[in-house]
Design an enzyme around this catalytic site. Structure first.
Site, PDB file in Angstrom:
ATOM      1  N   GLU A   1      -5.077  -8.306  -1.847  1.00  0.00           N
ATOM      2  CA  GLU A   1      -5.674  -8.238  -0.511  1.00  0.00           C
ATOM      3  C   GLU A   1      -7.076  -7.663  -0.642  1.00  0.00           C
ATOM      4  O   GLU A   1      -7.266  -6.597  -1.224  1.00  0.00           O
ATOM      5  CB  GLU A   1      -4.814  -7.356   0.405  1.00  0.00           C
ATOM      6  CG  GLU A   1      -5.279  -7.296   1.849  1.00  0.00           C
ATOM      7  CD  GLU A   1      -4.389  -6.402   2.705  1.00  0.00           C
ATOM      8  OE1 GLU A   1      -3.152  -6.616   2.701  1.00  0.00           O
ATOM      9  OE2 GLU A   1      -4.910  -5.481   3.355  1.00  0.00           O
TER      10      GLU A   1
ATOM     11  N   GLU B   1       0.807  -1.221   0.000  1.00  0.00           N
ATOM     12  CA  GLU B   1       0.000   0.000   0.000  1.00  0.00           C
ATOM     13  C   GLU B   1       0.840   1.271   0.000  1.00  0.00           C
ATOM     14  O   GLU B   1       0.559   2.237   0.731  1.00  0.00           O
ATOM     15  CB  GLU B   1      -0.993  -0.032   1.167  1.00  0.00           C
ATOM     16  CG  GLU B   1      -1.995  -1.175   1.011  1.00  0.00           C
ATOM     17  CD  GLU B   1      -3.037  -1.260   2.115  1.00  0.00           C
ATOM     18  OE1 GLU B   1      -2.938  -0.495   3.098  1.00  0.00           O
ATOM     19  OE2 GLU B   1      -3.957  -2.091   1.990  1.00  0.00           O
TER      20      GLU B   1
END
Length: 542
Positions: free
Chosen positions: A316, A198
């Site tokens: 994810e 991220e």
């Protein structure tokens, strides 16, 4: 006697009233089995094991317990049994804290300590440590259970924070280099290395520019090539493990160039925060579920235009972020979102879909304290066992509340259809046809009536087999409903039977019911059904 007759009529009235209370709607589905529209990986179903320590808390509750890479109890029999039920389950080791993990190996100059609360650290935690003794234990466990491993590397090591969440400077690869070298020296099999978590676009907590990220990926790829010389198969390289940002992803592919990044991994949490009181409403809203299709479509276009050598992975996805929604993400209702997104992602040529998490938080496939499977575990397992790699197109007339996805059946002939009924009122009567172009052949003489029946089958379906008698043509149904019709039940029923571990902790058999091919296909309100048509001929699946 009179009392028994009265009771019979009362029960009949109650039953009739419940049936009449439901709306009935027809749906006509046509599965195009002549060609596949996309293809998934053999191990499409994937789940994550995160780094969060037990004192990771959200909304005044701490649902992680001891479920992280560092402290998960690998000796718990339920854990091994759950993984082995998939035979080869893909596990991704990664998450928010992975860019603060140091590997206690080689010439590490920084003290290697466990995660601790630290207000100045990312996400309120200090840097953490993976000791090689623990890495040895993990790999012994992976080998024993047949897990396919993706490992997320620390992509912030050596960089400096330049303000507003942005991190600058070249990546220091020395610690990762020594860790990969150790892994190879021990003979540990890693399917894929992922770079960072991220950090794409604006990032979550931290961000790195796409140009710098691309340069670092070239460097990491050269390390993998060097260390895996004469070792086959060589692990593939994944990046960036973040939320899709069109311009950032395009630049990453342009800078890194051909055959560096094998797969673009992106994250999805399209239900919002875990404390959203509208979670269930969102899960059952077809319009809300459809919104994420734009991300899948745009990422597919980005790859096609800028890096056709790469594939798309969902690295994810947990539905609701911040550990998921308590009493939602771990209950039956979550499977409506989960299975729908599995189906949608596959249609856009997603190769792998990693669920956040296998264990940990409220969105674990297993309960973080008892290790008992939550309903989504069984949804994932049924998909894994029934839905093959080949994705088939489904068209026809149906309500937006009836979701439908079809795949080539896994490791067998035929087609598997997934039906998801989001309506709380309507039962759908489904007419499913297949457009495979091979006709049904009869080896025996039949009378005019049988010939008329067979002709109807040839127009509506395409079969395989040698005989067109009713008793030889069947389908298999796996009907999923919640216990006591409670959408927030943690017990899932399969064909009316509760799915629970055996006394020994083994995963129960997931057995279908057989229906005659001419019997109607019905799906009741707020339920899910996998249907296997073993007699459908599917030229596109060969």
């Amino acid at each position: 006697m009179g009392f028994q007759i009265s009771l019979f009529f009362v029960l009949l009235l109650v039953f009739s009233t419940s049936i009449l209370a439901q709306d009935l709607d027809d749906a006509r589905l046509v599965i195009d089995a002549n060609t596949t529209i996309a293809e998934t990986d053999d191990n499409y179903i994937c789940a994550t094991i995160d780094w969060w320590p037990h004192d990771k808390c959200n909304y005044n509750q701490c649902p992680w317990n001891f479920s992280s890479v560092i402290n998960l109890d690998l000796s718990h029999p339920f854990l091994a049994n759950a993984i082995q039920a998939f035979k080869n389950l893909r596990l991704r080791l990664g998450g928010s804290l992975q860019d603060q993990v140091l590997y206690d190996v080689g010439n590490l100059k920084t003290p290697c300590k466990q995660f601790g609360k630290d207000k100045s650290g990312l996400f309120g935690f200090s840097k953490g440590c993976l000791h090689m003794k623990r890495w040895d234990e993990l790999n012994k466990f992976f080998k024993r259970t047949g897990a396919v491993v993706t490992f997320g590397l620390n992509a912030l090591h050596g960089r400096h924070h330049s303000g507003r969440g942005s991190w600058k400077g070249d990546w220091d690869s020395s610690n990762a280099h020594d860790f990969i070298k150790y892994t190879i020296s021990k003979g540990y099999r890693i399917d894929s290395w992922e770079f960072g978590n991220e950090l794409s676009g604006k990032g979550v907590g931290a961000s790195v520019g796409a140009k710098q990220y691309g340069k670092d990926l070239i460097h990491l790829n050269s390390i993998i090539d060097e260390l895996y010389t004469d070792i086959e198969p060589k692990p593939i390289l994944l990046a960036p493990g973040g939320f899709y940002d069109k311009s950032w992803f395009e630049q990453l592919l342009q800078v890194s160039g051909p055959r560096v990044v094998n797969a673009l991994t992106h994250h999805i949490y399209n239900l919002g925060p875990g404390n959203d009181h509208n979670l269930i409403k969102k899960i059952l809203d077809p319009d809300h579920l459809n919104k994420i299709s734009a991300t899948f479509r745009n990422l597919s276009l980005t790859i096609r235009m800028n890096g056709p050598w790469a594939s798309a992975w969902v690295g994810e996805s947990g539905g609701a972020y911040n550990s998921g929604g308590p009493n939602v993400s771990d209950t039956f209702v979550d499977s409506f979102w989960y299975l729908d997104q599995l189906g949608m992602a596959a249609k856009y040529d997603t190769k792998v879909y990693c669920r956040q998490t296998f264990i940990g938080g409220n969105y674990g496939l297993l309960n973080a304290s008892t290790f008992v499977p939550n309903p989504d575990f069984y949804s994932a397992l049924l998909w894994h066992r029934l839905m093959g790699k080949g994705v088939l197109d489904v068209n026809g007339h149906r309500s937006s509340y009836l979701r439908s996805y079809a795949h080539c059946s896994k490791e067998r002939a035929g087609v598997t259809l997934l039906l998801i009924n989001l309506s709380n009122q309507t039962m759908f009567k489904v007419d499913a046809k297949c457009t495979g172009n091979t006709e049904l052949h009869l080896k025996e003489r039949v009378d005019n009536r049988k010939m008329y029946f067979a002709h109807g089958l040839k127009r509506s379906f395409s079969w395989i087999g040698n005989k067109a008698s009713d008793e030889r043509l069947f389908r298999e149904e796996y009907h999923l409903t919640p216990e006591a019709e409670n959408l927030q039940s943690k017990i899932m029923l399969l064909n009316g039977q509760a799915l629970q571990l055996t006394e020994r902790g083994d995963v129960p058999n997931l057995s279908p019911v057989r229906r005659g091919i001419n019997s109607p296909i019905n799906i009741t309100p707020l339920s899910i059904k996998f249907i296997v048509f073993p007699n459908f001929n599917s030229p596109g699946c060969k």
